[in-house]
Write a protein that holds these residues in place. Structure first.
Motif, PDB file in Angstrom:
ATOM      1  N   THR A   1      66.084  95.741  14.250  1.00 45.47           N
ATOM      2  CA  THR A   1      65.319  96.979  14.417  1.00 45.47           C
ATOM      3  C   THR A   1      64.858  97.169  15.864  1.00 45.47           C
ATOM      4  O   THR A   1      65.070  98.252  16.431  1.00 45.47           O
ATOM      5  CB  THR A   1      64.119  96.988  13.458  1.00 45.47           C
ATOM      6  OG1 THR A   1      64.552  96.458  12.211  1.00 45.47           O
ATOM      7  CG2 THR A   1      63.594  98.374  13.270  1.00 45.47           C
TER       8      THR A   1
ATOM      9  N   ILE B   1      67.787  98.370  17.923  1.00 47.04           N
ATOM     10  CA  ILE B   1      68.103  99.779  17.703  1.00 47.04           C
ATOM     11  C   ILE B   1      67.056 100.656  18.376  1.00 47.04           C
ATOM     12  O   ILE B   1      67.381 101.631  19.058  1.00 47.04           O
ATOM     13  CB  ILE B   1      68.133 100.071  16.186  1.00 47.04           C
ATOM     14  CG1 ILE B   1      69.129  99.169  15.504  1.00 47.04           C
ATOM     15  CG2 ILE B   1      68.411 101.528  15.930  1.00 47.04           C
ATOM     16  CD1 ILE B   1      70.512  99.646  15.514  1.00 47.04           C
TER      17      ILE B   1
ATOM     18  N   GLY C   1      56.000 106.031   6.023  1.00 42.42           N
ATOM     19  CA  GLY C   1      56.762 105.054   6.804  1.00 42.42           C
ATOM     20  C   GLY C   1      58.268 105.204   6.711  1.00 42.42           C
ATOM     21  O   GLY C   1      58.982 105.003   7.696  1.00 42.42           O
ATOM     22  N   GLN C   2      58.804 105.616   5.511  1.00 31.13           N
ATOM     23  CA  GLN C   2      60.269 105.581   5.396  1.00 31.13           C
ATOM     24  C   GLN C   2      60.942 106.709   6.155  1.00 31.13           C
ATOM     25  O   GLN C   2      62.161 106.715   6.287  1.00 31.13           O
ATOM     26  CB  GLN C   2      60.691 105.608   3.922  1.00 31.13           C
ATOM     27  CG  GLN C   2      60.486 106.895   3.201  1.00 31.13           C
ATOM     28  CD  GLN C   2      59.169 106.876   2.426  1.00 31.13           C
ATOM     29  OE1 GLN C   2      58.157 106.413   2.928  1.00 31.13           O
ATOM     30  NE2 GLN C   2      59.193 107.361   1.200  1.00 31.13           N
TER      31      GLN C   2
ATOM     32  N   LEU D   1      62.517 106.571  10.888  1.00 31.69           N
ATOM     33  CA  LEU D   1      63.828 106.538  11.550  1.00 31.69           C
ATOM     34  C   LEU D   1      64.492 107.905  11.523  1.00 31.69           C
ATOM     35  O   LEU D   1      65.158 108.306  12.478  1.00 31.69           O
ATOM     36  CB  LEU D   1      64.723 105.514  10.862  1.00 31.69           C
ATOM     37  CG  LEU D   1      64.624 104.103  11.413  1.00 31.69           C
ATOM     38  CD1 LEU D   1      65.424 103.165  10.571  1.00 31.69           C
ATOM     39  CD2 LEU D   1      65.129 104.075  12.843  1.00 31.69           C
ATOM     40  N   ILE D   2      64.289 108.631  10.420  1.00 28.45           N
ATOM     41  CA  ILE D   2      64.943 109.931  10.304  1.00 28.45           C
ATOM     42  C   ILE D   2      64.428 110.885  11.371  1.00 28.45           C
ATOM     43  O   ILE D   2      65.205 111.460  12.145  1.00 28.45           O
ATOM     44  CB  ILE D   2      64.718 110.511   8.898  1.00 28.45           C
ATOM     45  CG1 ILE D   2      65.354 109.579   7.866  1.00 28.45           C
ATOM     46  CG2 ILE D   2      65.293 111.910   8.791  1.00 28.45           C
ATOM     47  CD1 ILE D   2      65.147 110.003   6.460  1.00 28.45           C
TER      48      ILE D   2
ATOM     49  N   PHE E   1      65.607 109.815  14.811  1.00 31.68           N
ATOM     50  CA  PHE E   1      66.979 110.145  15.178  1.00 31.68           C
ATOM     51  C   PHE E   1      67.191 111.627  15.360  1.00 31.68           C
ATOM     52  O   PHE E   1      67.955 112.048  16.224  1.00 31.68           O
ATOM     53  CB  PHE E   1      67.966 109.539  14.195  1.00 31.68           C
ATOM     54  CG  PHE E   1      68.312 108.163  14.602  1.00 31.68           C
ATOM     55  CD1 PHE E   1      69.239 107.965  15.615  1.00 31.68           C
ATOM     56  CD2 PHE E   1      67.657 107.082  14.070  1.00 31.68           C
ATOM     57  CE1 PHE E   1      69.515 106.701  16.049  1.00 31.68           C
ATOM     58  CE2 PHE E   1      67.930 105.821  14.507  1.00 31.68           C
ATOM     59  CZ  PHE E   1      68.864 105.621  15.491  1.00 31.68           C
TER      60      PHE E   1
ATOM     61  N   LEU F   1      69.824 103.861  10.264  1.00 34.61           N
ATOM     62  CA  LEU F   1      69.068 104.895   9.567  1.00 34.61           C
ATOM     63  C   LEU F   1      69.470 104.929   8.096  1.00 34.61           C
ATOM     64  O   LEU F   1      68.624 104.919   7.194  1.00 34.61           O
ATOM     65  CB  LEU F   1      69.344 106.242  10.236  1.00 34.61           C
ATOM     66  CG  LEU F   1      68.885 107.500   9.521  1.00 34.61           C
ATOM     67  CD1 LEU F   1      67.385 107.530   9.470  1.00 34.61           C
ATOM     68  CD2 LEU F   1      69.399 108.721  10.244  1.00 34.61           C
TER      69      LEU F   1
ATOM     70  N   GLN G   1      64.884 102.032   1.067  1.00 36.88           N
ATOM     71  CA  GLN G   1      63.568 102.525   0.679  1.00 36.88           C
ATOM     72  C   GLN G   1      63.618 103.592  -0.404  1.00 36.88           C
ATOM     73  O   GLN G   1      62.622 103.852  -1.066  1.00 36.88           O
ATOM     74  CB  GLN G   1      62.848 103.071   1.914  1.00 36.88           C
ATOM     75  CG  GLN G   1      62.427 101.944   2.845  1.00 36.88           C
ATOM     76  CD  GLN G   1      61.867 102.456   4.135  1.00 36.88           C
ATOM     77  OE1 GLN G   1      62.051 103.624   4.455  1.00 36.88           O
ATOM     78  NE2 GLN G   1      61.195 101.603   4.869  1.00 36.88           N
TER      79      GLN G   1
END
Lengths: 295, 545, 249
Positions: A223, A226, A263-264, A267-268, A271, B216, B223
């Motif tokens: 992580t 990335i 939190g999930q 990354l979305i 990006f 990603l 999750q």
């Protein structure tokens, strides 16, 4: 919806500092050596283990552990340089081969870590003591405050060293024109070792700092790799200033997303942000032109 | 030197002839020749012919060529020729790759028959995995090698296809034969989405971006509750295997099904690589894009086309994957999956179908057959990948080419560093000279001069000074013969300004109508003196050459 | 044979001694078996047409050709030998033996300021400690740079870049200065100015070789002129003599 601005700000600054440390390492490696160092995650994980070993067997005082992490990182950086840079740096297709070689190194390295230390994760002792600082309504906890202070201090030191010393001048010169650099007595291979030791040290520092919140495990490097790569990418590979700005942007985004959406989605949104930036400015915020390396 | 030359005509009583003269010992003129032709360096054979097996011809019968159905394309590239020595008809297979392909297909078909019983299930399973991964890598190598888009998201597209197909099969009960189609639709959507930034970004920006996309996907899948964050993947997709058969026949059927899948993808590879799209892309390799564009090649569009076609195929492979493994797991998106896939590509050589298949074979054998090695087998794969990248330019199948290039470089280096001094032709000059006799003449001349240089001594000069004309000792005679034999241009001559009183040295022009030029201002008072001066000049020139 | 140019220096110390040098790029050989001796205090001009190996000779001395063969002695130390790979891999070591190569076109670090750029030339510890005084000296040679000390080099004009590039080479204690086509790509007036500055540099115990296509720029200013033709040194004369022969033709 109520956003705790103070908390978000502090989280953002902490993350920005750590990501900035990682991203500047990636950026410097790319622009001075032309190597995309994919084994950065491995460096990260290994220096976490180095710091853990130091805290277990030598001393668990903060500075010593941090130093242990940085030294391990620098050592791993030198190793990566010796394996993935020195043998192929003047061969054809260096960029692709360097990328693949560093990927292979990270595959070997993480599996070796798994082999020697097992899959359980380790925890580092708290490095910055146990204090809190109240700035108005905002509470600055020890780990965050320490992380901010240390990373800013180390980054400033590193950048000051790059600005004022002869070695720093050499690294900067090689970033701009490696061909001319050899004409002023700068050895590409030797400078490669300096650069990789420096960036490895930065990765080690970031590793120790992040281990305050996460654990040390063989795969803990993925992580951060990335994140560091994407921050460097967003800021434009090769630009220290761009990486700083991008680190702040990504840090703010991460803190905001975690607070608002959960939190999930981090990354979305991250990006989406990066793709947006890259579509507007294909070479990142302050991307240098690749032409400089081709010359 | 104590050697004495006896004048053979001294006894005849000729005036001004001496009885004898001091001279140097005789040396063999062959010595410098041996010295010249002896190689000072290790010589390499230049230009070895490639070895081809020559099939015998068949006399006057019409030659039947195998062709792909409905096309003019030949299956084997065979050259027919007459042997210049035996005057017989011969055939040479110029490209033997189709033969090797067919042989290896046969081996793959027959392999289940020869597997040891105790390992049979492991090997059949590994074989099926090998075929699926080979198919995936064929698509990937098309993207990286042919299209030049450094995308690391191929496994992510497969994963998306697999997840989507498995999910739909689970919730809507889609049958197994529709899963590849569902997967290909998902692949198409994903492909277009991922291809969008590829129009703007270059090489490594794109690689890093796609790596981020993989991560990603992984984090999202881990999750997300719909995609089984609790069970570790989506399981229960419809399988292509019929119910109620033994485990071994299940494995055998899946082995052959996956083999057919790989064949289909190989056909797709051939269809793209060998046709217009592949040719366009081979015209525009990395760093030559500008040139390709200037010649009117729209390489950008071709790249996107290839990317989208392979994305569709990868999505379909995801559907196959879902129906083969009865579902999908997050490990499809893991960093290790990307790394292993890249290892497969790199070991065989990026951009060639045989490379993709061979690399997959190596990695799958290590990864699936030697399972008891634990993390060591990944370390081994990593080591192989590292060594291949550090030492080979184009993977295992690039060794031949790399070796040839290295040998050619060494050859030309050795040829051009063989420097000979003194008038001999340089290798570059020699290859360009039409009259090859000239090379030998120059070399012979050089040898002569090398020998004659050893003859020039005080005694000889003294002897010539004493009597420039008449009978001389053997070494001096050799020298003078050589001087007389030289071509007219720049040959020295004596001109008498006033007979018996003043002489001068001139040099001939060698051209009709062009007068000789004066060499020096000095005026000699006697003929003998002038003769000797010419001799000294020539000796000087000889020693300097 | 060699013209005695270093009248100020009593003993003639050999700075550079090339013996039997061949060098080239890929399968092509550019330098053919070349011999050259350069003494301390000499200023030598190498004149030759485009593509006859002047720059390759300089590259070979710095070890930057694809392959090379033959002995090159710089200050008595062997820096040549046979080498067939890694162009430029040992250049920095050769440079540290006391070589300053100012290559054709400007190999500059576009992002550094003029001052940093000059600093980058001072690579020995002694030169680094002494860099302030050295910069002053270079500013005396190239006065226009004084105003530009904190400008990034990428923003300078062609003539200024050339001065920066030359100045960087003068920062170290190089005993051999190789200047490749100093007037190339500059306006004639500026080119002449650069050449004049080069001629005014006190050589002392070092030597300078200038490669130039234009003989007229070197006339009467250098100690000897050597012609270069198809990778070989052809003919050598003191400048006055070369001058005369030109007039005769």
């Amino acid at each position: 919806m109520d956003i705790d601005i103070g908390f978000v700000a502090i989280t953002a600054v902490t993350l920005a500092c750590i990501y900035g440390t990682l991203a500047i390492g990636v950026s410097i490696t790319w622009s001075s050596l032309g190597l995309i160092n994919m084994s950065y995650g491995f460096t990260f994980a290994t220096s976490g283990y180095g710091a853990w070993l130091v805290s277990e067997y030598i001393s668990s005082s903060g500075p010593v552990v941090i130093l242990g992490g940085i030294l391990t990182g620098a050592l791993v950086g030198v190793l990566v340089c010796a394996v993935a840079f020195i043998p192929i740096h003047d061969k054809p297709n260096f960029t692709v081969r360097g990328l693949i070689a560093s990927l292979a190194l990270s595959l070997i390295g993480t599996q070796a870590l798994l082999y020697f230390f097992g899959p359980q994760s380790k925890t580092l002792p708290p490095l910055f003591g146990d204090w809190e600082l109240e700035l108005g309504e905002v509470v600055l906890t020890a780990d965050k405050g320490g992380a901010i202070l240390t990373s800013i201090l180390m980054l400033t030191l590193a950048l000051w060293w790059m600005r004022s010393s002869r070695r720093g001048l050499e690294i900067r010169a090689m970033m701009m024109n490696p061909h001319a650099a050899s004409l002023v007595g700068i050895g590409v291979r030797r400078t490669g070792f300096y650069v990789m030791a420096l960036t490895g040290g930065l990765a080690g520092l970031a590793s120790v700092l992040l281990s305050q919140t996460y654990f040390v495990s063989p795969f803990s490097g993925v992580t951060p790799l990335i994140k560091g790569l994407s921050v460097a990418l967003c800021g434009g590979l090769g630009s220290v200033g761009g990486a700083m700005i991008a680190a702040v942007m990504i840090g703010v985004n991460e803190a905001l997303t975690a607070d608002i959406l959960g939190g999930q989605y981090i990354l979305i949104t991250q990006f989406l942000l990066i793709i947006l930036v890259l579509i507007i400015r294909p070479r990142g915020i302050a991307g240098i032109l690749d032409k400089q390396r081709e010359a | 030197m104590a050697n004495l030359w006896k004048n053979p005509i001294a006894n005849w009583g000729v005036k001004e002839e001496v009885d004898n003269a001091p001279t140097i010992p005789w040396t063999s003129p062959i010595k410098p020749w041996i010295e010249t032709v002896k190689a000072k360096q290790k010589l390499y054979k230049v230009g070895r012919l490639r070895y081809y097996y020559k099939f015998p011809g068949h006399g006057a019968r019409t030659w039947h060529r195998w062709r792909y159905p409905f096309t003019r394309r030949r299956i084997l590239n065979i050259r027919g020729e007459y042997n210049a020595k035996s005057l017989r008809r011969e055939k040479t297979i110029l490209d033997r790759r189709p033969v090797y392909w067919v042989l290896s297909f046969l081996a793959m078909l027959m392999a289940p028959l020869f597997m040891p019983v105790s390992f049979e299930s492991t090997l059949l399973n590994a074989g099926a995995v090998f075929f699926i991964y080979a198919a995936i890598n064929l698509c990937w190598t098309l993207v990286i090698g042919t299209a030049g888009i450094f995308s690391l998201a191929s496994m992510a597209i497969v994963g998306a296809g697999a997840y989507g197909a498995a999910y739909l099969s689970l919730t809507h009960g889609l049958p197994w034969w529709s899963l590849p189609m569902v997967g290909s639709v998902i692949g198409l959507v994903f492909g277009i989405l991922i291809a969008l930034p590829a129009t703007r970004l270059e090489g490594f920006y794109y690689a890093l971006l796609t790596l981020g996309l993989v991560e990603l996907c992984r984090v999202y899948v881990i999750q997300s509750r719909t995609f089984g964050s609790a069970t570790g993947g989506v399981y229960g997709a419809d399988s292509y295997l019929p119910d109620g058969i033994s485990e071994l026949s299940e494995l055998t059927i899946s082995y052959y099904v996956c083999f057919v899948v790989m064949l289909v993808v190989l056909f797709m590879f051939r269809f793209i690589q060998g046709k217009r799209l592949g040719r366009i892309l081979r015209m525009a390799p990395e760093k030559r894009e500008a040139f390709a564009e200037a010649t009117g090649v729209n390489y950008r569009w071709a790249r996107i086309q290839v990317f989208i076609i392979t994305s569709v195929v990868l999505g379909a492979l995801g559907g196959v994957y879902a129906s083969h493994f009865h579902g999908a797991s997050p490990s499809l998106f893991s960093m290790d999956a990307v790394l292993l896939g890249l290892a497969m590509l790199v070991i065989g050589g990026i951009g060639r179908s045989e490379g993709a298949v061979f690399g997959t074979l190596v990695v799958v054998i290590i990864d699936k057959v030697f399972i008891e090695w634990g993390p060591l087998r990944l370390i081994l794969i990593g080591l192989i990948m590292l060594l291949v990248v550090l030492f080979l330019k184009g993977g295992v199948f690039g060794i031949k080419q790399q070796f040839r290039a290295w040998r050619n470089k060494k050859k030309s280096e050795n040829r051009s560093t063989r420097a000979e001094k003194g008038g001999e032709m340089l290798p570059e000059e020699a290859t360009e000279t039409h009259d090859k006799d000239q090379i030998f003449m120059r070399r012979f001349d050089k040898m002569q001069r090398d020998y004659l240089k050893t003859l020039v001594t005080e005694e000889i000069i003294e002897e010539h000074k004493r009597s420039p004309l008449g009978q001389h000792s053997e070494p001096l005679e050799r020298l003078l013969t050589y001087f007389r034999r030289q071509p007219q241009s720049d040959k020295y001559a004596i001109v008498a300004i006033e007979l018996y009183k003043s002489y001068r040295i001139i040099a001939m022009s060698g051209q009709r109508g062009v007068p000789p030029r004066v060499v020096e201002d000095k005026i000699y008072t006697s003929e003998t003196e002038a003769y000797h001066a010419v001799f000294m000049r020539r000796v000087q020139d000889l020693l300097e050459s | 044979m060699a013209f005695n140019g270093g009248s100020a220096v009593s003993e003639r110390r050999e700075i550079l001694n090339i013996n039997g040098l061949s060098a080239g790029w890929g399968p092509m050989r550019v330098i053919h078996d070349l011999d050259l001796v350069v003494y301390a205090g000499e200023r030598i001009g190498i004149v030759g047409l485009n593509g006859h190996g002047k720059s390759t000779l300089f590259s070979a001395i710095a070890g930057m050709t694809d392959w090379q063969r033959g002995s090159i002695k710089l200050n008595g130390k062997e820096v040549g030998g046979t080498r067939s790979q890694g162009p430029g891999r040992y250049t920095h070591l050769v440079v540290r033996q006391g070589l300053a190569l100012m290559p054709q076109g400007d190999e500059i670090f576009t992002g550094l300021t003029v001052e940093e750029h000059l600093d980058s030339g001072a690579f020995t510890p002694a030169a680094w400690r002494d860099r302030k005084a050295r910069k002053e000296k270079i500013l005396e040679i190239f006065p226009p740079l004084r105003k530009l000390m904190s400008t990034p080099v990428g923003r300078l004009s062609g003539g200024e870049r050339r001065m920066v590039s030359l100045g960087r080479g003068l920062m170290s204690d190089a005993s051999l200065l190789l200047v490749d086509e100093p007037s190339l790509g500059l306006a004639p007036k500026i080119g002449k100015g650069v050449m004049k500055a080069l001629m005014e540099i006190q050589l002392g115990n070092s030597a300078m070789i200038i490669a130039e296509q234009n003989m007229a720029l070197l006339e009467g200013q250098v100690d000897r002129v050597i012609g270069m033709h198809v990778g070989k040194l052809k003919g050598e004369a003191s400048t006055s003599l070369a001058h005369e022969s030109r007039r005769e033709v």
